[in-house]
Design a protein around this motif. Sequence first.
Motif, PDB file in Angstrom:
ATOM      1  N   PHE A 278      29.784 -17.840 -49.554  1.00 46.12           N
ATOM      2  CA  PHE A 278      29.601 -17.968 -48.112  1.00 46.12           C
ATOM      3  C   PHE A 278      30.242 -16.806 -47.365  1.00 46.12           C
ATOM      4  CE2 PHE A 278      27.934 -22.036 -48.986  1.00 46.12           C
ATOM      5  CZ  PHE A 278      27.239 -22.435 -47.861  1.00 46.12           C
ATOM      6  N   CYS A 279      31.437 -16.380 -47.789  1.00 42.08           N
ATOM      7  CA  CYS A 279      32.076 -15.235 -47.131  1.00 42.08           C
ATOM      8  C   CYS A 279      31.245 -13.979 -47.304  1.00 42.08           C
ATOM      9  CB  CYS A 279      33.477 -15.016 -47.683  1.00 42.08           C
ATOM     10  SG  CYS A 279      34.673 -16.227 -47.112  1.00 42.08           S
ATOM     11  N   THR A 280      30.682 -13.781 -48.488  1.00 47.87           N
ATOM     12  CA  THR A 280      29.843 -12.615 -48.741  1.00 47.87           C
ATOM     13  C   THR A 280      28.592 -12.650 -47.872  1.00 47.87           C
ATOM     14  OG1 THR A 280      30.635 -12.552 -51.025  1.00 47.87           O
ATOM     15  CG2 THR A 280      28.631 -11.313 -50.520  1.00 47.87           C
TER      16      THR A 280
ATOM     17  N   LYS B 250      25.967 -10.607 -42.870  1.00 50.95           N
ATOM     18  CA  LYS B 250      25.199 -10.840 -41.646  1.00 50.95           C
ATOM     19  C   LYS B 250      25.969 -10.346 -40.422  1.00 50.95           C
ATOM     20  CE  LYS B 250      22.122 -14.535 -42.920  1.00 50.95           C
ATOM     21  NZ  LYS B 250      21.609 -15.860 -42.565  1.00 50.95           N
ATOM     22  N   LYS B 251      27.289 -10.534 -40.419  1.00 54.64           N
ATOM     23  CA  LYS B 251      28.114 -10.100 -39.296  1.00 54.64           C
ATOM     24  C   LYS B 251      28.108  -8.585 -39.182  1.00 54.64           C
ATOM     25  CE  LYS B 251      32.297 -11.809 -37.252  1.00 54.64           C
ATOM     26  NZ  LYS B 251      33.594 -12.426 -37.495  1.00 54.64           N
ATOM     27  N   MET B 252      28.133  -7.900 -40.325  1.00 56.56           N
ATOM     28  CA  MET B 252      28.128  -6.435 -40.321  1.00 56.56           C
ATOM     29  C   MET B 252      26.792  -5.876 -39.861  1.00 56.56           C
ATOM     30  SD  MET B 252      30.225  -5.773 -43.832  1.00 56.56           S
ATOM     31  CE  MET B 252      30.450  -4.014 -43.654  1.00 56.56           C
ATOM     32  N   GLU B 253      25.697  -6.615 -40.112  1.00 53.05           N
ATOM     33  CA  GLU B 253      24.370  -6.161 -39.691  1.00 53.05           C
ATOM     34  C   GLU B 253      24.188  -6.246 -38.192  1.00 53.05           C
ATOM     35  OE1 GLU B 253      21.603  -8.460 -41.937  1.00 53.05           O
ATOM     36  OE2 GLU B 253      22.095  -7.464 -43.832  1.00 53.05           O
ATOM     37  N   GLU B 254      24.880  -7.141 -37.531  1.00 49.34           N
ATOM     38  CA  GLU B 254      24.713  -7.335 -36.086  1.00 49.34           C
ATOM     39  C   GLU B 254      25.350  -6.275 -35.275  1.00 49.34           C
ATOM     40  OE1 GLU B 254      26.286 -11.188 -35.283  1.00 49.34           O
ATOM     41  OE2 GLU B 254      24.564 -12.182 -36.147  1.00 49.34           O
TER      42      GLU B 254
ATOM     43  N   CYS C  14      37.630 -23.856 -59.388  1.00 48.04           N
ATOM     44  CA  CYS C  14      36.368 -23.285 -59.851  1.00 48.04           C
ATOM     45  C   CYS C  14      35.312 -23.309 -58.758  1.00 48.04           C
ATOM     46  CB  CYS C  14      35.896 -24.044 -61.092  1.00 48.04           C
ATOM     47  SG  CYS C  14      34.439 -23.330 -61.842  1.00 48.04           S
ATOM     48  N   CYS C  15      34.824 -24.468 -58.447  1.00 48.34           N
ATOM     49  CA  CYS C  15      33.702 -24.613 -57.531  1.00 48.34           C
ATOM     50  C   CYS C  15      34.055 -24.209 -56.101  1.00 48.34           C
ATOM     51  CB  CYS C  15      33.197 -26.054 -57.567  1.00 48.34           C
ATOM     52  SG  CYS C  15      31.734 -26.325 -56.587  1.00 48.34           S
ATOM     53  N   GLY C  16      35.180 -24.685 -55.591  1.00 47.18           N
ATOM     54  CA  GLY C  16      35.579 -24.378 -54.224  1.00 47.18           C
ATOM     55  C   GLY C  16      35.714 -22.891 -53.976  1.00 47.18           C
ATOM     56  N   PRO C  17      36.503 -22.154 -54.780  1.00 50.08           N
ATOM     57  CA  PRO C  17      36.612 -20.710 -54.569  1.00 50.08           C
ATOM     58  C   PRO C  17      35.283 -19.970 -54.728  1.00 50.08           C
ATOM     59  CG  PRO C  17      38.413 -21.473 -55.932  1.00 50.08           C
ATOM     60  CD  PRO C  17      37.472 -22.631 -55.765  1.00 50.08           C
ATOM     61  N   PHE C  18      34.466 -20.406 -55.679  1.00 52.74           N
ATOM     62  CA  PHE C  18      33.175 -19.755 -55.885  1.00 52.74           C
ATOM     63  C   PHE C  18      32.263 -19.919 -54.674  1.00 52.74           C
ATOM     64  CE2 PHE C  18      28.794 -19.831 -57.664  1.00 52.74           C
ATOM     65  CZ  PHE C  18      28.737 -18.495 -58.035  1.00 52.74           C
ATOM     66  N   VAL C  19      32.178 -21.126 -54.139  1.00 51.95           N
ATOM     67  CA  VAL C  19      31.336 -21.382 -52.964  1.00 51.95           C
ATOM     68  C   VAL C  19      31.872 -20.625 -51.751  1.00 51.95           C
ATOM     69  CG1 VAL C  19      30.586 -23.167 -51.345  1.00 51.95           C
ATOM     70  CG2 VAL C  19      30.434 -23.555 -53.802  1.00 51.95           C
TER      71      VAL C  19
END
Length: 105
Positions: free
Chosen positions: A94-96, A101-105, A85-90
């Motif tokens: 973070f990946c999102t 941010k990576k795509m904006e650079e 639950c918590c691990g995959p959600f976090v």
Amino acid sequence: MVPIAFVLEFFIVGKIAGMLAFKVMRPTDRPQFIIYAISICICCIMCPTMSLIAMFLFKDNHSFGTWIQTWGMNFPMAILYQLFCCGPFVRLIFCTIFRRKKMEE
């Protein structure tokens, strides 16, 4: 309890869990398995520690047996909650965030 858990995990348990996980895993292993190993190590350290703290804060009887009982009741839920639950959600959050941010650079 949240500040206590945060300080313990951030400054002490996270470092110990990483060292323990890499005694079993190699840096060349799949990142997903490394993440699981670290998560399991964190649960195996944080659950008994936080059960001890919770026993002193919330239970009337402060004995070894009460601590073991509290730990035994908390551990199955803690490990399942972390892994499913918590691990995959976090990780999703973070990946999102970091992918955006990576795509904006």
